[in-house]
Design a protein around this motif. Sequence first.
Motif, PDB file in Angstrom:
ATOM      1  N   HIS A  70       0.836  -1.204   0.000  1.00 20.65           N
ATOM      2  CA  HIS A  70       0.000   0.000   0.000  1.00 20.65           C
ATOM      3  C   HIS A  70       0.874   1.259   0.000  1.00 20.65           C
ATOM      4  O   HIS A  70       0.525   2.263  -0.643  1.00 20.65           O
ATOM      5  CB  HIS A  70      -0.908  -0.001   1.227  1.00 20.65           C
ATOM      6  CG  HIS A  70      -1.959  -1.084   1.200  1.00 20.65           C
ATOM      7  ND1 HIS A  70      -2.623  -1.445   0.051  1.00 20.65           N
ATOM      8  CD2 HIS A  70      -2.443  -1.884   2.190  1.00 20.65           C
ATOM      9  CE1 HIS A  70      -3.479  -2.416   0.322  1.00 20.65           C
ATOM     10  NE2 HIS A  70      -3.390  -2.707   1.610  1.00 20.65           N
ATOM     11  N   ALA A  71       2.000   1.212   0.703  1.00 19.20           N
ATOM     12  CA  ALA A  71       2.891   2.369   0.735  1.00 19.20           C
ATOM     13  C   ALA A  71       3.505   2.626  -0.634  1.00 19.20           C
ATOM     14  O   ALA A  71       3.622   3.780  -1.068  1.00 19.20           O
ATOM     15  CB  ALA A  71       3.980   2.164   1.783  1.00 19.20           C
ATOM     16  N   VAL A  72       3.915   1.555  -1.323  1.00 11.28           N
ATOM     17  CA  VAL A  72       4.480   1.722  -2.665  1.00 11.28           C
ATOM     18  C   VAL A  72       3.439   2.314  -3.599  1.00 11.28           C
ATOM     19  O   VAL A  72       3.736   3.195  -4.419  1.00 11.28           O
ATOM     20  CB  VAL A  72       5.011   0.371  -3.185  1.00 11.28           C
ATOM     21  CG1 VAL A  72       5.356   0.463  -4.670  1.00 11.28           C
ATOM     22  CG2 VAL A  72       6.237  -0.059  -2.394  1.00 11.28           C
ATOM     23  N   ASP A  73       2.187   1.850  -3.491  1.00  8.76           N
ATOM     24  CA  ASP A  73       1.113   2.430  -4.307  1.00  8.76           C
ATOM     25  C   ASP A  73       0.946   3.918  -3.987  1.00  8.76           C
ATOM     26  O   ASP A  73       0.722   4.733  -4.893  1.00  8.76           O
ATOM     27  CB  ASP A  73      -0.206   1.692  -4.052  1.00  8.76           C
ATOM     28  CG  ASP A  73      -0.208   0.282  -4.613  1.00  8.76           C
ATOM     29  OD1 ASP A  73       0.639  -0.004  -5.487  1.00  8.76           O
ATOM     30  OD2 ASP A  73      -1.049  -0.523  -4.176  1.00  8.76           O
ATOM     31  N   ALA A  74       1.044   4.261  -2.709  1.00  9.60           N
ATOM     32  CA  ALA A  74       0.904   5.661  -2.324  1.00  9.60           C
ATOM     33  C   ALA A  74       2.027   6.511  -2.908  1.00  9.60           C
ATOM     34  O   ALA A  74       1.793   7.637  -3.368  1.00  9.60           O
ATOM     35  CB  ALA A  74       0.881   5.777  -0.795  1.00  9.60           C
ATOM     36  N   VAL A  75       3.251   5.987  -2.909  1.00  8.95           N
ATOM     37  CA  VAL A  75       4.365   6.727  -3.511  1.00  8.95           C
ATOM     38  C   VAL A  75       4.123   6.929  -5.002  1.00  8.95           C
ATOM     39  O   VAL A  75       4.345   8.020  -5.544  1.00  8.95           O
ATOM     40  CB  VAL A  75       5.695   5.991  -3.264  1.00  8.95           C
ATOM     41  CG1 VAL A  75       6.823   6.639  -4.054  1.00  8.95           C
ATOM     42  CG2 VAL A  75       6.040   5.998  -1.778  1.00  8.95           C
ATOM     43  N   SER A  76       3.664   5.876  -5.678  1.00 14.12           N
ATOM     44  CA  SER A  76       3.407   5.989  -7.124  1.00 14.12           C
ATOM     45  C   SER A  76       2.376   7.062  -7.412  1.00 14.12           C
ATOM     46  O   SER A  76       2.437   7.732  -8.445  1.00 14.12           O
ATOM     47  CB  SER A  76       2.929   4.635  -7.673  1.00 14.12           C
ATOM     48  OG  SER A  76       3.925   3.651  -7.504  1.00 14.12           O
ATOM     49  N   ALA A  77       1.414   7.227  -6.497  1.00 14.33           N
ATOM     50  CA  ALA A  77       0.386   8.258  -6.659  1.00 14.33           C
ATOM     51  C   ALA A  77       0.806   9.589  -6.049  1.00 14.33           C
ATOM     52  O   ALA A  77       0.000  10.521  -5.991  1.00 14.33           O
ATOM     53  CB  ALA A  77      -0.919   7.783  -6.021  1.00 14.33           C
ATOM     54  N   ARG A  78       2.063   9.659  -5.570  1.00 16.19           N
ATOM     55  CA  ARG A  78       2.625  10.864  -4.961  1.00 16.19           C
ATOM     56  C   ARG A  78       1.855  11.271  -3.701  1.00 16.19           C
ATOM     57  O   ARG A  78       1.822  12.441  -3.333  1.00 16.19           O
ATOM     58  CB  ARG A  78       2.703  12.026  -5.976  1.00 16.19           C
ATOM     59  CG  ARG A  78       3.538  11.703  -7.203  1.00 16.19           C
ATOM     60  CD  ARG A  78       3.811  12.923  -8.044  1.00 16.19           C
ATOM     61  NE  ARG A  78       4.668  13.873  -7.374  1.00 16.19           N
ATOM     62  CZ  ARG A  78       5.999  13.776  -7.247  1.00 16.19           C
ATOM     63  NH1 ARG A  78       6.626  12.730  -7.751  1.00 16.19           N
ATOM     64  NH2 ARG A  78       6.699  14.706  -6.619  1.00 16.19           N
ATOM     65  N   ARG A  79       1.288  10.302  -3.018  1.00 14.26           N
ATOM     66  CA  ARG A  79       0.666  10.545  -1.713  1.00 14.26           C
ATOM     67  C   ARG A  79       1.727  10.258  -0.647  1.00 14.26           C
ATOM     68  O   ARG A  79       1.667   9.282   0.087  1.00 14.26           O
ATOM     69  CB  ARG A  79      -0.574   9.663  -1.539  1.00 14.26           C
ATOM     70  CG  ARG A  79      -1.715  10.029  -2.481  1.00 14.26           C
ATOM     71  CD  ARG A  79      -2.993   9.225  -2.205  1.00 14.26           C
ATOM     72  NE  ARG A  79      -2.875   7.829  -2.606  1.00 14.26           N
ATOM     73  CZ  ARG A  79      -2.738   6.810  -1.786  1.00 14.26           C
ATOM     74  NH1 ARG A  79      -2.676   7.001  -0.475  1.00 14.26           N
ATOM     75  NH2 ARG A  79      -2.646   5.576  -2.249  1.00 14.26           N
ATOM     76  N   PHE A  80       2.717  11.132  -0.578  1.00 12.33           N
ATOM     77  CA  PHE A  80       3.887  10.886   0.253  1.00 12.33           C
ATOM     78  C   PHE A  80       3.559  10.853   1.742  1.00 12.33           C
ATOM     79  O   PHE A  80       4.133  10.064   2.494  1.00 12.33           O
ATOM     80  CB  PHE A  80       4.960  11.940  -0.032  1.00 12.33           C
ATOM     81  CG  PHE A  80       5.529  11.859  -1.430  1.00 12.33           C
ATOM     82  CD1 PHE A  80       5.989  10.653  -1.934  1.00 12.33           C
ATOM     83  CD2 PHE A  80       5.590  12.984  -2.233  1.00 12.33           C
ATOM     84  CE1 PHE A  80       6.514  10.580  -3.218  1.00 12.33           C
ATOM     85  CE2 PHE A  80       6.112  12.913  -3.515  1.00 12.33           C
ATOM     86  CZ  PHE A  80       6.577  11.701  -4.006  1.00 12.33           C
ATOM     87  N   ALA A  81       2.648  11.709   2.176  1.00 13.85           N
ATOM     88  CA  ALA A  81       2.307  11.717   3.603  1.00 13.85           C
ATOM     89  C   ALA A  81       1.682  10.379   4.009  1.00 13.85           C
ATOM     90  O   ALA A  81       1.984   9.847   5.087  1.00 13.85           O
ATOM     91  CB  ALA A  81       1.357  12.872   3.907  1.00 13.85           C
ATOM     92  N   ASP A  82       0.821   9.836   3.151  1.00 11.74           N
ATOM     93  CA  ASP A  82       0.209   8.535   3.453  1.00 11.74           C
ATOM     94  C   ASP A  82       1.281   7.445   3.517  1.00 11.74           C
ATOM     95  O   ASP A  82       1.265   6.594   4.418  1.00 11.74           O
ATOM     96  CB  ASP A  82      -0.822   8.165   2.382  1.00 11.74           C
ATOM     97  CG  ASP A  82      -2.044   9.077   2.406  1.00 11.74           C
ATOM     98  OD1 ASP A  82      -2.248   9.768   3.429  1.00 11.74           O
ATOM     99  OD2 ASP A  82      -2.780   9.097   1.406  1.00 11.74           O
ATOM    100  N   ALA A  83       2.201   7.468   2.553  1.00 12.28           N
ATOM    101  CA  ALA A  83       3.260   6.452   2.532  1.00 12.28           C
ATOM    102  C   ALA A  83       4.128   6.555   3.779  1.00 12.28           C
ATOM    103  O   ALA A  83       4.482   5.537   4.392  1.00 12.28           O
ATOM    104  CB  ALA A  83       4.116   6.617   1.278  1.00 12.28           C
ATOM    105  N   ALA A  84       4.470   7.774   4.167  1.00  7.89           N
ATOM    106  CA  ALA A  84       5.317   7.956   5.351  1.00  7.89           C
ATOM    107  C   ALA A  84       4.633   7.416   6.599  1.00  7.89           C
ATOM    108  O   ALA A  84       5.264   6.763   7.442  1.00  7.89           O
ATOM    109  CB  ALA A  84       5.660   9.433   5.527  1.00  7.89           C
TER     110      ALA A  84
END
Length: 513
Positions: free
Chosen positions: A267-281
Motif C-alpha cells: 500500500h505504501a508503494v502504491d501511495a508513492v506511485s500516486a505521490r501521496r507521500f504523507a500517506d506512505a510515510a
Amino acid sequence: FDPHAPYTPPPPFDTQYAGRPYYGEVAATDAALGPLLDELRGAARPTLVIVTGDHGEGLGDHGELSHGLFAYEATLRVPLIVAELGGAEAGGAGQPRRAAGEVSPVPARHVDILPTILDAVGQTAPGDLPGRSLLAASERRGGAPARTSYFEAMGAMLNRGWAPLTGVLADREKFVDLPIPERYDLSADAAERVNLSGRDAARDRTLAASLRGFNAAPPGQRRAEDPEAAARLRALGYVAGSAPAKTRYTAADDPKQLVDLDQAVHHAVDAVSARRFADAAAIYERVIARRPDMAIAYRHLAFVEWQRGHPQGAIGVLQRALGAGVAQPALAAQLGGYLADTGRIAEAIALLEPLARDPAADAETMNALGIAYVQAGRRDQAARIFERVLAANPDSSVPLENLGVMALDRGDLTAARRYFERAVHADPRSSRAHAGLGVMLVRSGDRAGAVASWRRAVQLDPANLDALYNAGTTLARDGQMEAARPYLEQFLKSAPPAFYAKDLKEVETLLRR
C-alpha cells in the motif's frame, strides 16, 4: 485458452476488465498471441506450442497481494498447455484430424518440459537430465511413480529478515517448512485452508525427511541490482533491501504472522506511485514501530521524506536506523548520498570511505562516494572511483553519466559528449543519460537536439525534474510556449520547494506570460 480455436479480437481491455487489471493483462497477452497461433494453424509443417507461466499471483488468497511471500498453490500452480498446431490439422481432405485434447490431473513441473520436447521430436533425453516426458499416457493419467517437487520462497528472508520458506510437494500432499509448519492434502483442500501439521506426526516426519533429501542450500547474499535498475526502482517507490541471515528464526519471524506488514508495504508503494507521500510515510512509520529491525522500511521511509522535500527528515530516518542497530551497507550508502547532497560532505565521505574499501562494495556505494568527492572538489579521486565502478560494471551507464557530468563541470564538451553517448548506448532507457546529453548539446549550441534529448528523458522518467525544467524553460525562451507548457506545469506540480525554490519561481513567472 484454446490453441486450436480461431482467434477472435476481444473488446477493449480497459473497459472489459475495468477494476480487474490482472485479468486485463492476461487477456492482452492472449490477444497478442492470437495472430501468431493463427499463422501456425495454417502452416503445412507442424509446430509444438508450449504455454506456461513462471508463477501465479496471490491476489489476497492468503493475504499476499502479489507473489513471493508464500508458496501456496495460487503462486505455484501455473498453466502448462502442450499442443501441436499446423501440419495434419492444416492439411486437406484425407488427412486425419488429431485426437481431442485432454486435461491431466497429474502435477507436472517445469523440469518436465525439456524432456517432453526431446520426446516429441524423437530425441533421447540424457540420463542426467532432470524431469520426465509428459507424452506417455501413464505420465498424464496416473500410474507412473509420483513426482516430488521442491519449492522455496526466499524474498522475505533476503529483503526483510523474515523466516525462509522451503517445502516439498509429493503427489497431492504438500509440506511447508516454517517456524509454524504447514501440511495440506490438496486433493481434499485445494485452497489450502486446513493446516494438517501436527495431526499425524509420522506423516509430518516423512514429508520433512523428503524435503531434507533435496539438500537445498540456502541462498547467499542477494546480488545487488545494477545501478540503472536501482534508479528506475527508486523512481517507482521501491528501494531494495538486503537483510542478513539469522542463525535462528522464531514464530515471530514466520511470514504468516507478518502478512499485514507485507500488505502495508504494498500500500505504501502504491501511495508513492500516486505521490501521496504523507500517506506512505505514515504507513512506513507503523511498519517500523512493529518491526524496528526491518531495514527496508527505514530505506523506503527515507526515500519518501527526500521525495517530498524533507531532506533532514530523510537523514534523520536513516540515522535512527543506525542507532537502532540496523547495520546495512546499502542503508549507510543511502545516508551518505543524502548527506553529500545536503552539503554535509565531510560526514558523507567519512561514512562512505570505509564501505568503499571493501573489494565487494556495491556500485551504489561507490557512486555515492564518487559524487561526494566531486562535491568536495576532490575530482581526481572521484574519477578513479567512477572508473573503478565502470571496470566492475562495463555495461553500466551510471559511472559514464557521472564522468560526463564531471566533464561538463570542467567545460570539456568533447569528453562530455563521448561519455553521455556511451551511456545512452550502454542503457538506451536511462533517463539521466539522455538528460546529460541534452545539457551537453545545449552548451554546444544545438538547442533543438538538446530539447529532443530532454523530451526523451522525460518519456523514460516523468519524474526527471531537471529534464522537465530544462525542456520547458528552453522551449519557452525560444518562443515555443505551448510546447513548453506541459513540461513547466509538470515541474511546478512535482518539484519539492526544498530543492527547487528558485527554479519554481522562474517557472511560475514563465507560465504567467
